[in-house]
Design a protein around this motif. Sequence first.
Motif, short mmCIF file in Angstrom:
data_model
loop_
_atom_site.label_atom_id
_atom_site.label_comp_id
_atom_site.label_asym_id
_atom_site.label_seq_id
_atom_site.Cartn_x
_atom_site.Cartn_y
_atom_site.Cartn_z
N ARG A 145 -32.42 6.25 -20.95
CA ARG A 145 -33.23 7.31 -20.38
C ARG A 145 -34.70 7.05 -20.68
O ARG A 145 -35.06 6.77 -21.82
N VAL A 173 -34.27 9.03 -15.41
CA VAL A 173 -35.69 9.30 -15.61
C VAL A 173 -35.91 10.81 -15.76
O VAL A 173 -35.34 11.60 -15.01
N VAL A 174 -36.71 11.17 -16.75
CA VAL A 174 -37.12 12.57 -16.88
C VAL A 174 -38.64 12.60 -16.90
O VAL A 174 -39.28 11.90 -17.68
N VAL A 175 -39.19 13.39 -16.00
CA VAL A 175 -40.64 13.49 -15.89
C VAL A 175 -41.11 14.76 -16.60
O VAL A 175 -40.56 15.83 -16.37
N PRO A 177 -44.28 16.83 -16.47
CA PRO A 177 -45.56 16.91 -15.76
C PRO A 177 -46.66 17.49 -16.64
O PRO A 177 -46.42 18.41 -17.44
N ASP A 195 -42.33 18.17 -25.82
CA ASP A 195 -41.23 18.75 -25.04
C ASP A 195 -40.22 17.69 -24.60
O ASP A 195 -39.01 17.89 -24.69
N ILE A 196 -40.73 16.58 -24.12
CA ILE A 196 -39.80 15.58 -23.57
C ILE A 196 -38.94 14.97 -24.68
O ILE A 196 -37.76 14.70 -24.48
N ARG A 198 -38.06 16.61 -27.40
CA ARG A 198 -37.16 17.66 -27.87
C ARG A 198 -36.05 17.94 -26.86
O ARG A 198 -34.89 18.10 -27.23
N LEU A 199 -36.39 17.93 -25.57
CA LEU A 199 -35.43 18.37 -24.55
C LEU A 199 -34.66 17.23 -23.89
O LEU A 199 -33.55 17.42 -23.42
N ALA A 200 -35.25 16.05 -23.84
CA ALA A 200 -34.58 14.97 -23.09
C ALA A 200 -34.17 13.78 -23.97
O ALA A 200 -33.38 12.95 -23.53
#
Lengths: 408, 76
Positions: A145, A173-175, A177, A195-196, A198-200
């Motif tokens: 990821r 893929v995690v964006v 923004p 955030d990315i 922590r969450l992804a």
Amino acid sequence: MDAFPFLQPVPLTVTELTRYLRQLIEGDAAMQDVWVAGEVSNLSRPGSGHVYFTLKDSNAALRCVIWRSTAQRLRLSLQDGQAIEAHGYVGVYEAGGQYQLYTDAVRLAGEGLLFQEFLRLKARLEAEGLFDPARKRPIPARPRRIGIVTSPTGAALQDMLNTLRRRYPIVEVVVAPTPVQGEEAPGGIVAALADINRLAHPDVILLARGGGSIEDLWAFNDEAVARAIAASPAPVITGVGHETDFTIADFASDLRAPTPTAAAELATPNRADLLADLDQRSRRMERVARDVISRERWSLEERRGRLERASPISRVRSERQRLDEISFRLGAAMMHSLQLQRARIEGVRTRLAALSPLAILERGYALVSHKADGRLVTRVGQVSPGDALDVRVSDGSFAVHADGEASS
Amino acid sequence: MPELPPVDQLTYEQAFAELEKILAEIETEQRSLEETMALYERGQALVQHCANLLDKAELKVRQLSGEELVDYNPPD
């Protein structure tokens, strides 16, 4: 008229004078690497591609030239009236009798100050060890990821997605923004990084922005952004601006890519390489399988041979062979024994022949026997007068009568 | 050998990891023909599966929206 014609100094030609001035100016190190601040005027862009303008302030003016090859690389689009700082060397254009600034870089006025600020922050963070190579984490070879922190509307995001699609479409893929320029950009980038993670839980993060002016990229020279990059649990690849742009974020990141597209490339293996690698692995397996098959075939062949040697048919065959062999030996032995016997018989016969009475008769002796009963006469006393006797000599016998007295 | 999951249910990473393991096994250990052929067939299926994934995969893109991961829609 001339009182002292011979003292008249020899005049310099214009060329000689100009060349002298040129050497004077161009030999001065301070004139070879200089920043000059002023306002752009008389900007001209003829078809040659070179750019000509005058830098002026309230008291003076300076002719400036930017050669075509340099002009193409400039980020700043010059306009009349713009306050800029130009960098280059001062030289003399002999044919025009002009000294001018041969310009190789321009920036907006005030950028010099920004740059000072940039250097101070960089030195401070460097001293703190934030850019230490030992801090840099390795980039995973095959990420599952990828997190992307960038503007949702920028071309940079599309460039990165296209690159990932082309090279490694199996990645997720995690964006996250975030604005990447302006007042809100630094805080947005810091929050997006947190955030990315922590969450992804991405394996690697691309922090990117397309090209722009130094002010456009300024959020990437922010101290909080640099610290957020260093604190990110996932390794960060930066791809900010163009190849020539270095930001504090680039120094703080685990890997610096020259552009957003390059960041996406550095984060992923190439599909073509992976396919070639798979092909190579497939051939390695094939080779092993072939080896095992030929090993088994050989071993089978070897056992088949052993089995054949142990089979009943082969037993019979070999018994027959043994029999043949024995019978041959028997025959040979018999022949031998026969010959031996024959030789012995021959020997005996020779000896017998030597002992035969007939052979003795041949030498003149005679055998005398009684006619009546065939008794051999070996003693005088065996014969009386008038006895009928047979005398046998070598080739026959004749009859006689005994008539006289016996004598001995 | 324990029951293995069908090849086409594996992710690329899983398939690749198993492929590595098979190669290491058949290249370093002497195994029976039957075992080798079974590993070989499984390995070739894994290679094919990985290649298919690389060829046919569609890049999956999502984006953060607050505390959520939502589908990403490219701007027009």
